[in-house]
Enzyme design. Structure first.
Site, mmCIF file in Angstrom:
data_model
loop_
_atom_site.group_PDB
_atom_site.id
_atom_site.type_symbol
_atom_site.label_atom_id
_atom_site.label_comp_id
_atom_site.label_asym_id
_atom_site.label_seq_id
_atom_site.Cartn_x
_atom_site.Cartn_y
_atom_site.Cartn_z
ATOM 1 N N SER A 188 0.834 -1.207 0.000
ATOM 2 C CA SER A 188 0.000 0.000 0.000
ATOM 3 C C SER A 188 0.863 1.248 0.000
ATOM 4 O O SER A 188 1.614 1.503 0.938
ATOM 5 C CB SER A 188 -0.919 0.007 1.225
ATOM 6 O OG SER A 188 -1.509 1.289 1.330
ATOM 7 N N HIS B 46 -1.157 -1.157 -4.325
ATOM 8 C CA HIS B 46 -2.433 -0.764 -3.730
ATOM 9 C C HIS B 46 -2.476 0.749 -3.512
ATOM 10 O O HIS B 46 -1.599 1.313 -2.862
ATOM 11 C CB HIS B 46 -2.561 -1.498 -2.390
ATOM 12 C CG HIS B 46 -3.888 -1.416 -1.736
ATOM 13 N ND1 HIS B 46 -4.955 -2.220 -2.087
ATOM 14 C CD2 HIS B 46 -4.335 -0.624 -0.729
ATOM 15 C CE1 HIS B 46 -5.989 -1.939 -1.325
ATOM 16 N NE2 HIS B 46 -5.646 -0.969 -0.488
ATOM 17 N N ASP C 197 -4.736 3.769 -1.989
ATOM 18 C CA ASP C 197 -5.828 4.067 -1.065
ATOM 19 C C ASP C 197 -6.318 5.496 -1.245
ATOM 20 O O ASP C 197 -5.641 6.433 -0.843
ATOM 21 C CB ASP C 197 -5.334 3.904 0.378
ATOM 22 C CG ASP C 197 -5.177 2.452 0.769
ATOM 23 O OD1 ASP C 197 -6.147 1.693 0.608
ATOM 24 O OD2 ASP C 197 -4.084 2.083 1.234
ATOM 25 N N MET D 262 -8.922 8.351 -0.176
ATOM 26 C CA MET D 262 -9.794 8.707 0.959
ATOM 27 C C MET D 262 -10.347 10.113 0.760
ATOM 28 O O MET D 262 -9.609 11.006 0.331
ATOM 29 C CB MET D 262 -8.995 8.676 2.259
ATOM 30 C CG MET D 262 -8.321 7.350 2.537
ATOM 31 S SD MET D 262 -7.413 7.441 4.087
ATOM 32 C CE MET D 262 -6.597 5.835 4.058
ATOM 33 N N HIS E 227 -8.202 1.227 -4.391
ATOM 34 C CA HIS E 227 -9.171 1.033 -3.297
ATOM 35 C C HIS E 227 -9.791 2.384 -2.965
ATOM 36 O O HIS E 227 -9.146 3.243 -2.371
ATOM 37 C CB HIS E 227 -8.417 0.432 -2.095
ATOM 38 C CG HIS E 227 -9.267 0.240 -0.871
ATOM 39 N ND1 HIS E 227 -8.715 0.029 0.379
ATOM 40 C CD2 HIS E 227 -10.610 0.212 -0.697
ATOM 41 C CE1 HIS E 227 -9.696 -0.109 1.263
ATOM 42 N NE2 HIS E 227 -10.847 0.002 0.637
ATOM 43 N N MET F 221 -11.998 4.576 -0.883
ATOM 44 C CA MET F 221 -12.711 4.740 0.394
ATOM 45 C C MET F 221 -13.410 6.092 0.341
ATOM 46 O O MET F 221 -13.058 7.043 1.048
ATOM 47 C CB MET F 221 -11.714 4.667 1.556
ATOM 48 C CG MET F 221 -11.226 3.253 1.794
ATOM 49 S SD MET F 221 -9.763 3.216 2.837
ATOM 50 C CE MET F 221 -8.540 3.491 1.584
ATOM 51 N N MET G 37 -11.724 -5.598 5.014
ATOM 52 C CA MET G 37 -10.918 -4.692 5.835
ATOM 53 C C MET G 37 -10.655 -5.382 7.173
ATOM 54 O O MET G 37 -11.582 -5.854 7.833
ATOM 55 C CB MET G 37 -11.662 -3.374 6.090
ATOM 56 C CG MET G 37 -11.783 -2.445 4.901
ATOM 57 S SD MET G 37 -10.236 -1.948 4.095
ATOM 58 C CE MET G 37 -9.222 -1.406 5.457
ATOM 59 N N GLY H 240 -8.998 4.138 7.008
ATOM 60 C CA GLY H 240 -8.699 5.554 7.191
ATOM 61 C C GLY H 240 -7.231 5.821 7.488
ATOM 62 O O GLY H 240 -6.730 6.893 7.178
ATOM 63 N N PHE H 241 -6.549 4.829 8.048
ATOM 64 C CA PHE H 241 -5.170 5.062 8.466
ATOM 65 C C PHE H 241 -4.332 3.793 8.293
ATOM 66 O O PHE H 241 -4.848 2.684 8.463
ATOM 67 C CB PHE H 241 -5.124 5.477 9.946
ATOM 68 C CG PHE H 241 -6.006 6.650 10.252
ATOM 69 C CD1 PHE H 241 -5.544 7.947 10.085
ATOM 70 C CD2 PHE H 241 -7.324 6.454 10.656
ATOM 71 C CE1 PHE H 241 -6.378 9.030 10.337
ATOM 72 C CE2 PHE H 241 -8.169 7.532 10.908
ATOM 73 C CZ PHE H 241 -7.685 8.828 10.748
ATOM 74 N N ASP I 234 -6.878 -6.288 3.954
ATOM 75 C CA ASP I 234 -6.257 -4.964 4.021
ATOM 76 C C ASP I 234 -6.280 -4.432 5.448
ATOM 77 O O ASP I 234 -7.349 -4.163 5.989
ATOM 78 C CB ASP I 234 -7.049 -4.029 3.083
ATOM 79 C CG ASP I 234 -6.402 -2.677 2.915
ATOM 80 O OD1 ASP I 234 -5.327 -2.436 3.475
ATOM 81 O OD2 ASP I 234 -7.012 -1.852 2.192
HETATM 82 C C1 DX5 Z 1 -6.432 1.581 5.520
HETATM 83 C C2 DX5 Z 1 -5.965 1.338 4.109
HETATM 84 C C3 DX5 Z 1 -4.871 0.339 4.031
HETATM 85 C C4 DX5 Z 1 -3.601 0.748 4.738
HETATM 86 C C5 DX5 Z 1 -2.982 -0.492 5.298
HETATM 87 O O1 DX5 Z 1 -7.504 2.439 5.516
HETATM 88 O O2 DX5 Z 1 -7.027 0.862 3.296
HETATM 89 O O3 DX5 Z 1 -4.589 -0.076 2.702
HETATM 90 O O4 DX5 Z 1 -2.685 1.417 3.913
HETATM 91 O O5 DX5 Z 1 -1.892 -0.131 6.092
HETATM 92 P P1 DX5 Z 1 -1.196 -1.147 7.078
HETATM 93 O O6 DX5 Z 1 -0.726 -2.319 6.260
HETATM 94 O O7 DX5 Z 1 -0.077 -0.334 7.647
HETATM 95 O O8 DX5 Z 1 -2.224 -1.548 8.110
HETATM 96 ZN ZN ZN Z 2 -6.607 -0.164 1.195
#
Ligand code: DX5
Ligand code: ZN
Length: 215
Positions: A7, A32, A34, A36, A65, A67, A136, A141-142, A174
């Site tokens: 990611s 990946h 992300d 947001m 992805h 979100m 998930m 979010g983080f 994820d």
């Molecule tokens: C979370 C994201 C993830 C995130 C995963 O909201 O969708 O893809 O980057 O990070 P790690 O692997 O650090 O949990």
């Molecule tokens: Zn993700």
């Protein structure tokens, strides 16, 4: 072999080219991304200007992805990136079946993501159209959050659901993936592991990607 989708959220954005060059050399199966919007999740990440630059520099297929609310509005723009997967949240789509067909009609593989508290029944009626189900394993979010253990049971159940339905959809996980949680997820039936902080925080990210792929 397990597929690994590092990611980009955990990359060093001041040195994005170096991290993308690492990804290109790493043997990662996917990258990946992300997205947001500060509405569907309590954070904002990056948008199309950044993803267009990433798409130019990256030779690994993109795993996008979203979100965000109303993800269907951006199908054409994600397709223009040349993305392999576009994944939307079931919780964000009133007409999930329609959105998945739109993604496929745009030439991409269609993914559906479920938050930790969303039951698997949310995807039960789209197993014939979805190419990927993303569970998930943290609240989105983080990066860098703790793995939610209930995900292991959810993967076991989803594997059964897919097998019974004769679905070829892959199971992607994820959040909080590392060597330990990754091994248990793969044993439960996961196909694709997303890993952010575990890969980009490692002293040797390429070896870490190889370690996850060997699970
Ligand atoms: C979370 C994201 C993830 C995130 C995963 O909201 O969708 O893809 O980057 O990070 P790690 O692997 O650090 O949990
Ligand atoms: Zn993700």
């Amino acid at each position: 072999m397990t597929q690994v989708s590092p990611s980009l959220l955990s990359a060093d954005f001041g040195r994005l080219n170096d991290d993308l060059e690492m990804i290109n050399r790493s043997g990662a199966d996917l990258l990946h991304l992300d997205v947001m919007d500060g509405v569907f999740v309590p954070n904002i990440s990056f948008g199309f200007p950044v993803m267009e630059a990433v798409a130019k520099a990256c030779r690994v297929p993109l795993d996008v992805h979203l979100m965000i609310v109303e993800p269907q509005k951006f199908t054409a723009q994600v397709a223009a990136l040349g993305a392999k997967y576009m994944t939307v949240h079931a919780e964000a789509c009133i007409h999930l079946d329609r959105v998945l067909h739109q993604i496929k009609d745009a030439g991409m593989q269609a993914g559906v993501a479920l938050n930790p508290a969303t039951p698997l029944s949310a995807v039960e009626n789209v197993l014939d159209v979805a190419d990927l189900i993303l569970l998930m394993s943290v609240n989105p979010g983080f990066g860098g959050q703790k793995f939610i253990e209930n995900t292991i049971n959810k993967v076991t159940k989803l594997r059964c659901m897919l097998d019974e339905a004769g679905s070829k959809a892959v199971i992607e996980i994820d959040g909080g993936v590392n060597g330990d949680t990754g091994a248990r997820l793969v044993a439960a039936g996961a196909d694709v592991l997303v890993a952010g902080s575990y890969v980009f925080g490692a002293s040797d990210p390429i070896a870490t990607i190889a370690q996850l792929r060997a699970l």
